[in-house]
Design a protein around this motif. Structure first.
Motif, short mmCIF file in Angstrom:
data_model
loop_
_atom_site.label_atom_id
_atom_site.label_comp_id
_atom_site.label_asym_id
_atom_site.label_seq_id
_atom_site.Cartn_x
_atom_site.Cartn_y
_atom_site.Cartn_z
N ARG A 1 -8.38 19.79 13.55
CA ARG A 1 -9.67 20.16 13.19
C ARG A 1 -9.34 20.57 11.96
O ARG A 1 -8.34 21.89 11.94
CB ARG A 1 -10.59 21.25 14.10
N LEU A 2 -9.87 19.72 10.48
CA LEU A 2 -9.95 20.36 9.82
C LEU A 2 -10.94 21.06 8.74
O LEU A 2 -11.97 19.90 8.49
CB LEU A 2 -8.86 19.30 8.45
N LYS B 1 0.68 -1.21 0.07
CA LYS B 1 -0.23 -0.05 0.13
C LYS B 1 0.57 1.20 -0.03
O LYS B 1 2.32 1.43 0.72
CB LYS B 1 -1.08 0.50 1.16
N VAL B 2 0.05 2.44 -0.53
CA VAL B 2 1.22 3.66 -0.51
C VAL B 2 0.16 5.08 0.35
O VAL B 2 -0.96 4.98 -0.47
CB VAL B 2 1.61 4.02 -2.02
N PHE B 3 0.61 5.13 0.88
CA PHE B 3 -0.62 6.70 1.46
C PHE B 3 0.31 7.39 1.17
O PHE B 3 1.10 8.01 0.72
CB PHE B 3 -0.04 6.55 3.29
N LEU B 4 -0.72 8.55 0.83
CA LEU B 4 -0.94 9.89 0.14
C LEU B 4 -0.52 10.88 1.30
O LEU B 4 -2.15 10.83 1.52
CB LEU B 4 -1.26 10.01 -1.45
N ALA B 5 -0.58 11.42 1.79
CA ALA B 5 -0.84 12.65 2.24
C ALA B 5 0.07 14.42 1.38
O ALA B 5 0.97 14.57 0.96
CB ALA B 5 -0.36 12.85 3.55
N ALA B 6 -0.91 15.29 0.63
CA ALA B 6 -0.23 15.95 0.04
C ALA B 6 -1.16 16.86 0.55
O ALA B 6 -2.45 17.46 0.65
CB ALA B 6 -1.15 16.06 -1.40
N VAL B 7 -0.69 18.68 -0.17
CA VAL B 7 -1.19 20.17 -0.29
C VAL B 7 -1.34 20.31 -1.18
O VAL B 7 -0.47 20.32 -1.63
CB VAL B 7 -0.56 20.61 0.96
N VAL B 8 -3.19 20.50 -1.05
CA VAL B 8 -3.50 20.91 -2.96
C VAL B 8 -4.33 21.80 -3.06
O VAL B 8 -5.16 21.90 -2.67
CB VAL B 8 -3.58 20.07 -4.26
N GLY B 9 -3.45 23.18 -3.55
CA GLY B 9 -4.36 24.59 -3.31
C GLY B 9 -5.27 24.97 -1.86
O GLY B 9 -5.82 25.60 -2.11
N GLY B 10 -4.36 24.73 -0.99
CA GLY B 10 -5.08 24.10 0.53
C GLY B 10 -5.51 23.78 0.78
O GLY B 10 -6.36 23.55 2.19
N LEU B 11 -5.51 22.73 0.13
CA LEU B 11 -6.58 21.20 0.32
C LEU B 11 -5.99 20.18 0.81
O LEU B 11 -4.99 20.23 0.58
CB LEU B 11 -7.46 20.74 -0.22
N ILE B 12 -6.20 19.54 2.22
CA ILE B 12 -5.50 18.49 2.08
C ILE B 12 -5.74 17.04 2.32
O ILE B 12 -7.32 16.90 2.36
CB ILE B 12 -5.17 18.68 4.33
N THR C 1 -10.09 8.08 0.20
CA THR C 1 -10.71 9.51 0.17
C THR C 1 -11.02 10.21 1.06
O THR C 1 -12.03 9.90 0.65
CB THR C 1 -9.89 9.88 -0.76
N THR C 2 -10.22 10.98 1.84
CA THR C 2 -11.11 11.61 2.88
C THR C 2 -10.75 13.72 2.38
O THR C 2 -9.09 13.41 1.93
CB THR C 2 -10.90 12.06 4.29
N VAL C 3 -11.02 14.46 1.71
CA VAL C 3 -10.00 15.75 1.23
C VAL C 3 -11.03 16.74 2.62
O VAL C 3 -11.89 16.57 2.95
CB VAL C 3 -10.77 16.50 -0.19
N ALA C 4 -9.78 17.41 2.88
CA ALA C 4 -10.34 18.04 3.44
C ALA C 4 -9.75 19.78 4.24
O ALA C 4 -8.26 19.62 3.34
CB ALA C 4 -9.80 17.58 5.57
N GLY C 5 -9.43 20.33 4.01
CA GLY C 5 -9.54 22.02 3.96
C GLY C 5 -7.92 22.37 5.01
O GLY C 5 -7.27 21.32 5.62
N SER C 6 -7.67 23.35 5.37
CA SER C 6 -6.24 23.79 5.95
C SER C 6 -6.83 23.42 7.52
O SER C 6 -8.59 23.63 8.06
CB SER C 6 -6.34 24.96 5.84
N PRO C 7 -5.94 23.09 7.93
CA PRO C 7 -6.29 22.87 9.51
C PRO C 7 -7.12 24.45 10.76
O PRO C 7 -6.84 25.62 9.74
CB PRO C 7 -4.91 22.67 10.50
N THR C 8 -7.82 24.49 11.52
CA THR C 8 -8.78 25.25 11.60
C THR C 8 -8.88 25.36 13.33
O THR C 8 -8.66 26.47 14.06
CB THR C 8 -10.14 25.47 11.01
#
Length: 175
Positions: free
Chosen positions: A172-173, A5-16, A31-38
């Motif tokens: 919290r994202l 398995k390959v795990f990816l975590a990326a920040v793209v245009g302010g989204l995590i 996949t769960t798409v979340a924004g910046s940490p709040t």
């Protein structure tokens, strides 16, 4: 054969992007798409020590916190737990492993592995300490207060699991 398995975590245009994984010959992942940490909460302990031979899940003292999702919002929670760990096989014992899981509101955070996630392995009878970590997430959380808790156990008898100098980071994202 265990799937790779390959795990990816990326920040793209302010989204995590959390939990995007590709399996070779296994589960397609999620996949769960979340924004910046709040909001970020930190809990740590350098004086408490967990030493257990329990095959039942137990709570390392203080390894819990809460985080609030404001009204009208939905969020994802990302939790990281790091600790000084020793997983020791007791004399005459067999090869076992030591487990850690993260619960959010009593639900195991993803990737949910039930009881087969080896945080550390009991290779021999000596105390050997190392710094280890686990990261888990859960998305689609409604407004309100959410409890994040770490638990630990061993996979079989004759294994001693020691955790010390641990750190729990909860983010919290935006969803």
């Amino acid at each position: 054969m265990v799937p790779a398995k390959v795990f990816l975590a990326a920040v793209v245009g302010g989204l995590i992007v959390i939990g995007a994984n590709a399996a070779i010959g296994g589960d397609p992942g999620s996949t769960t798409v979340a924004g910046s940490p709040t909001r970020v909460k930190l809990v740590r302990n350098t004086s408490g020590l967990l030493g257990t031979t329990s095959q039942d899940w137990i709570d390392p003292q203080g390894a819990t916190t809460t985080i609030r999702v404001p009204p009208g919002q939905e969020a994802a929670i990302l939790a990281r737990f790091t600790a000084e760990s020793s997983c020791r096989r007791l004399p005459g014992g067999t090869l076992q492993y030591c487990r850690v899981r993260v619960l959010i509101d009593g639900v195991e955070a993803e990737p949910s592995t039930s009881e087969d996630f080896a945080f550390d392995t009991a290779m021999n009878e000596q105390f050997e300490y190392e710094s280890l970590s686990v990261e888990r997430s859960l998305g689609g959380l409604a407004p309100g207060v959410h409890r994040v808790k770490v638990q630990a156990s061993v996979s079989g008898p004759d294994t001693l699991f020691t955790l010390d100098d641990w750190h729990l980071t909860v983010e919290r994202l935006r969803a």
